[in-house]
Design a protein around this motif. Structure first.
Motif, PDB file in Angstrom:
ATOM      1  N   ILE A  76      -4.772   8.840  -7.782  1.00 46.21           N
ATOM      2  CA  ILE A  76      -3.643   8.125  -7.193  1.00 46.21           C
ATOM      3  C   ILE A  76      -3.696   6.721  -7.768  1.00 46.21           C
ATOM      4  O   ILE A  76      -4.750   6.095  -7.801  1.00 46.21           O
ATOM      5  N   GLY A  77      -2.558   6.231  -8.233  1.00 40.09           N
ATOM      6  CA  GLY A  77      -2.532   4.908  -8.829  1.00 40.09           C
ATOM      7  C   GLY A  77      -1.234   4.178  -8.564  1.00 40.09           C
ATOM      8  O   GLY A  77      -0.295   4.731  -7.980  1.00 40.09           O
ATOM      9  N   ARG A  78      -1.207   2.907  -8.997  1.00 45.57           N
ATOM     10  CA  ARG A  78      -0.024   2.046  -8.871  1.00 45.57           C
ATOM     11  C   ARG A  78       0.478   2.006  -7.417  1.00 45.57           C
ATOM     12  O   ARG A  78       1.667   2.035  -7.157  1.00 45.57           O
ATOM     13  N   VAL A  79      -0.463   1.938  -6.482  1.00 41.74           N
ATOM     14  CA  VAL A  79      -0.116   1.895  -5.062  1.00 41.74           C
ATOM     15  C   VAL A  79       0.449   0.511  -4.748  1.00 41.74           C
ATOM     16  O   VAL A  79      -0.207  -0.503  -4.994  1.00 41.74           O
ATOM     17  N   VAL A  80       1.665   0.481  -4.183  1.00 43.62           N
ATOM     18  CA  VAL A  80       2.312  -0.811  -3.962  1.00 43.62           C
ATOM     19  C   VAL A  80       3.307  -0.727  -2.801  1.00 43.62           C
ATOM     20  O   VAL A  80       3.968   0.290  -2.606  1.00 43.62           O
ATOM     21  N   SER A  81       3.346  -1.802  -2.029  1.00 46.68           N
ATOM     22  CA  SER A  81       4.366  -1.977  -0.994  1.00 46.68           C
ATOM     23  C   SER A  81       5.261  -3.131  -1.418  1.00 46.68           C
ATOM     24  O   SER A  81       4.772  -4.149  -1.919  1.00 46.68           O
ATOM     25  N   ALA A  82       6.543  -2.978  -1.197  1.00 49.80           N
ATOM     26  CA  ALA A  82       7.475  -4.061  -1.502  1.00 49.80           C
ATOM     27  C   ALA A  82       7.167  -5.250  -0.597  1.00 49.80           C
ATOM     28  O   ALA A  82       6.867  -5.066   0.584  1.00 49.80           O
ATOM     29  N   PRO A  83       7.217  -6.472  -1.133  1.00 53.67           N
ATOM     30  CA  PRO A  83       6.896  -7.650  -0.321  1.00 53.67           C
ATOM     31  C   PRO A  83       7.647  -7.709   1.013  1.00 53.67           C
ATOM     32  O   PRO A  83       7.060  -8.075   2.038  1.00 53.67           O
ATOM     33  N   ALA A  84       8.888  -7.319   1.035  1.00 57.85           N
ATOM     34  CA  ALA A  84       9.684  -7.373   2.276  1.00 57.85           C
ATOM     35  C   ALA A  84       9.206  -6.379   3.332  1.00 57.85           C
ATOM     36  O   ALA A  84       9.568  -6.501   4.502  1.00 57.85           O
ATOM     37  N   TYR A  85       8.376  -5.405   2.943  1.00 57.66           N
ATOM     38  CA  TYR A  85       7.936  -4.365   3.872  1.00 57.66           C
ATOM     39  C   TYR A  85       6.443  -4.444   4.187  1.00 57.66           C
ATOM     40  O   TYR A  85       5.904  -3.558   4.845  1.00 57.66           O
ATOM     41  N   ARG A  86       5.779  -5.496   3.759  1.00 55.18           N
ATOM     42  CA  ARG A  86       4.350  -5.611   4.023  1.00 55.18           C
ATOM     43  C   ARG A  86       4.089  -5.869   5.509  1.00 55.18           C
ATOM     44  O   ARG A  86       4.911  -6.441   6.205  1.00 55.18           O
ATOM     45  N   GLY A  87       2.913  -5.445   5.941  1.00 54.38           N
ATOM     46  CA  GLY A  87       2.529  -5.642   7.334  1.00 54.38           C
ATOM     47  C   GLY A  87       3.142  -4.619   8.276  1.00 54.38           C
ATOM     48  O   GLY A  87       3.057  -4.760   9.488  1.00 54.38           O
ATOM     49  N   LYS A  88       3.744  -3.575   7.733  1.00 55.34           N
ATOM     50  CA  LYS A  88       4.393  -2.553   8.554  1.00 55.34           C
ATOM     51  C   LYS A  88       3.692  -1.198   8.455  1.00 55.34           C
ATOM     52  O   LYS A  88       4.222  -0.186   8.885  1.00 55.34           O
ATOM     53  N   GLY A  89       2.505  -1.169   7.824  1.00 54.20           N
ATOM     54  CA  GLY A  89       1.735   0.067   7.731  1.00 54.20           C
ATOM     55  C   GLY A  89       2.177   1.006   6.612  1.00 54.20           C
ATOM     56  O   GLY A  89       1.756   2.164   6.580  1.00 54.20           O
ATOM     57  N   LEU A  90       2.988   0.515   5.686  1.00 51.02           N
ATOM     58  CA  LEU A  90       3.495   1.408   4.642  1.00 51.02           C
ATOM     59  C   LEU A  90       2.452   1.735   3.581  1.00 51.02           C
ATOM     60  O   LEU A  90       2.520   2.793   2.959  1.00 51.02           O
ATOM     61  N   GLY A  91       1.489   0.853   3.373  1.00 47.47           N
ATOM     62  CA  GLY A  91       0.407   1.167   2.451  1.00 47.47           C
ATOM     63  C   GLY A  91      -0.355   2.394   2.934  1.00 47.47           C
ATOM     64  O   GLY A  91      -0.627   3.317   2.164  1.00 47.47           O
ATOM     65  N   ALA A 119      -9.104  -4.541  -1.415  1.00 45.05           N
ATOM     66  CA  ALA A 119      -8.562  -3.443  -0.607  1.00 45.05           C
ATOM     67  C   ALA A 119      -9.617  -2.383  -0.281  1.00 45.05           C
ATOM     68  O   ALA A 119      -9.280  -1.311   0.227  1.00 45.05           O
ATOM     69  N   LEU A 120     -10.867  -2.687  -0.530  1.00 45.74           N
ATOM     70  CA  LEU A 120     -11.958  -1.727  -0.331  1.00 45.74           C
ATOM     71  C   LEU A 120     -11.962  -1.142   1.076  1.00 45.74           C
ATOM     72  O   LEU A 120     -12.005   0.075   1.261  1.00 45.74           O
ATOM     73  N   LYS A 121     -11.914  -1.977   2.088  1.00 47.33           N
ATOM     74  CA  LYS A 121     -11.959  -1.507   3.481  1.00 47.33           C
ATOM     75  C   LYS A 121     -10.756  -0.618   3.816  1.00 47.33           C
ATOM     76  O   LYS A 121     -10.880   0.355   4.556  1.00 47.33           O
ATOM     77  N   PHE A 122      -9.598  -0.961   3.266  1.00 46.19           N
ATOM     78  CA  PHE A 122      -8.400  -0.155   3.475  1.00 46.19           C
ATOM     79  C   PHE A 122      -8.627   1.271   2.957  1.00 46.19           C
ATOM     80  O   PHE A 122      -8.397   2.247   3.672  1.00 46.19           O
ATOM     81  N   TYR A 123      -9.100   1.400   1.723  1.00 41.84           N
ATOM     82  CA  TYR A 123      -9.313   2.731   1.152  1.00 41.84           C
ATOM     83  C   TYR A 123     -10.453   3.464   1.854  1.00 41.84           C
ATOM     84  O   TYR A 123     -10.389   4.681   2.043  1.00 41.84           O
ATOM     85  N   GLN A 124     -11.488   2.740   2.283  1.00 45.84           N
ATOM     86  CA  GLN A 124     -12.566   3.366   3.054  1.00 45.84           C
ATOM     87  C   GLN A 124     -12.012   3.954   4.348  1.00 45.84           C
ATOM     88  O   GLN A 124     -12.407   5.047   4.759  1.00 45.84           O
ATOM     89  N   HIS A 142     -12.193  -4.476  -9.683  1.00 49.25           N
ATOM     90  CA  HIS A 142     -11.889  -3.132  -9.205  1.00 49.25           C
ATOM     91  C   HIS A 142     -13.192  -2.370  -8.983  1.00 49.25           C
ATOM     92  O   HIS A 142     -14.233  -2.744  -9.522  1.00 49.25           O
ATOM     93  N   ILE A 143     -13.089  -1.286  -8.250  1.00 50.51           N
ATOM     94  CA  ILE A 143     -14.176  -0.321  -8.130  1.00 50.51           C
ATOM     95  C   ILE A 143     -13.543   1.061  -7.990  1.00 50.51           C
ATOM     96  O   ILE A 143     -12.509   1.213  -7.345  1.00 50.51           O
ATOM     97  N   GLU A 144     -14.162   2.046  -8.625  1.00 53.19           N
ATOM     98  CA  GLU A 144     -13.662   3.411  -8.486  1.00 53.19           C
ATOM     99  C   GLU A 144     -14.066   3.951  -7.126  1.00 53.19           C
ATOM    100  O   GLU A 144     -15.154   3.654  -6.620  1.00 53.19           O
ATOM    101  N   MET A 145     -13.179   4.744  -6.557  1.00 53.06           N
ATOM    102  CA  MET A 145     -13.420   5.365  -5.257  1.00 53.06           C
ATOM    103  C   MET A 145     -12.967   6.824  -5.331  1.00 53.06           C
ATOM    104  O   MET A 145     -12.043   7.160  -6.080  1.00 53.06           O
TER     105      MET A 145
END
Length: 151
Positions: A76-91, A119-124, A142-145
């Protein structure tokens, strides 16, 4: 928030969808992160593209990379949330959808990603575990996960 999930091959993307995806990736990965790199890496044509739309606006996106293209595993790559939608759990939402799509497309195989270390804790929290050492990619740590489905 009423979101529509779209999972498309490259050839299934219409011009508007493709433009929105490339614009968002450029806005965040090149401009916002001040990182000069070639985002168009000739992998998109072989990937699945998972998008979350709020109406006609692209709110979040990632690409699903088949095994052998970026890594030995599905990725999975290029994970991104649009700036206007951040903080809404979309990631979290786009990643949960991506994990489910990987299982549907490829079965319960390991999934690898190259995570920015902030973003390590998020992916964990999604079940990914670090593998290997921290590395620099385009000036960002970066780190591979890897994600393993429960057996």
């Amino acid at each position: 928030m009423n979101l529509e999930t779209r999972l498309r091959t490259f050839s299934q993307l219409n011009n508007e969808e493709l433009y929105q995806i490339l614009r968002l990736r450029s806005e965040v990965f090149v401009v916002e992160q001040d990182c000069v790199f070639l985002d168009l890496d000739n992998k998109d044509q072989k990937c699945q593209h998972l998008s979350l739309y709020q109406g006609e606006e692209l709110a979040a996106y990632c690409r699903i990379v088949p095994a052998g293209l970026s890594y030995q595993e599905v990725a999975i790559g290029r994970v991104v949330s649009a700036p206007a939608y951040r903080g809404k759990g979309l990631g979290r939402k786009v990643m949960e959808e991506a994990i489910a799509a990987c299982e549907k497309l490829f079965g319960p195989v390991p999934i690898r990603l190259g995570a920015q270390t902030y973003a390590l804790k998020f992916y964990q929290s999604l079940g990914f575990r670090e593998e290997g050492e921290v590395y620099d990619e385009d000036g960002i740590e970066h780190i591979e996960m890897v994600y393993q489905f429960a057996r």
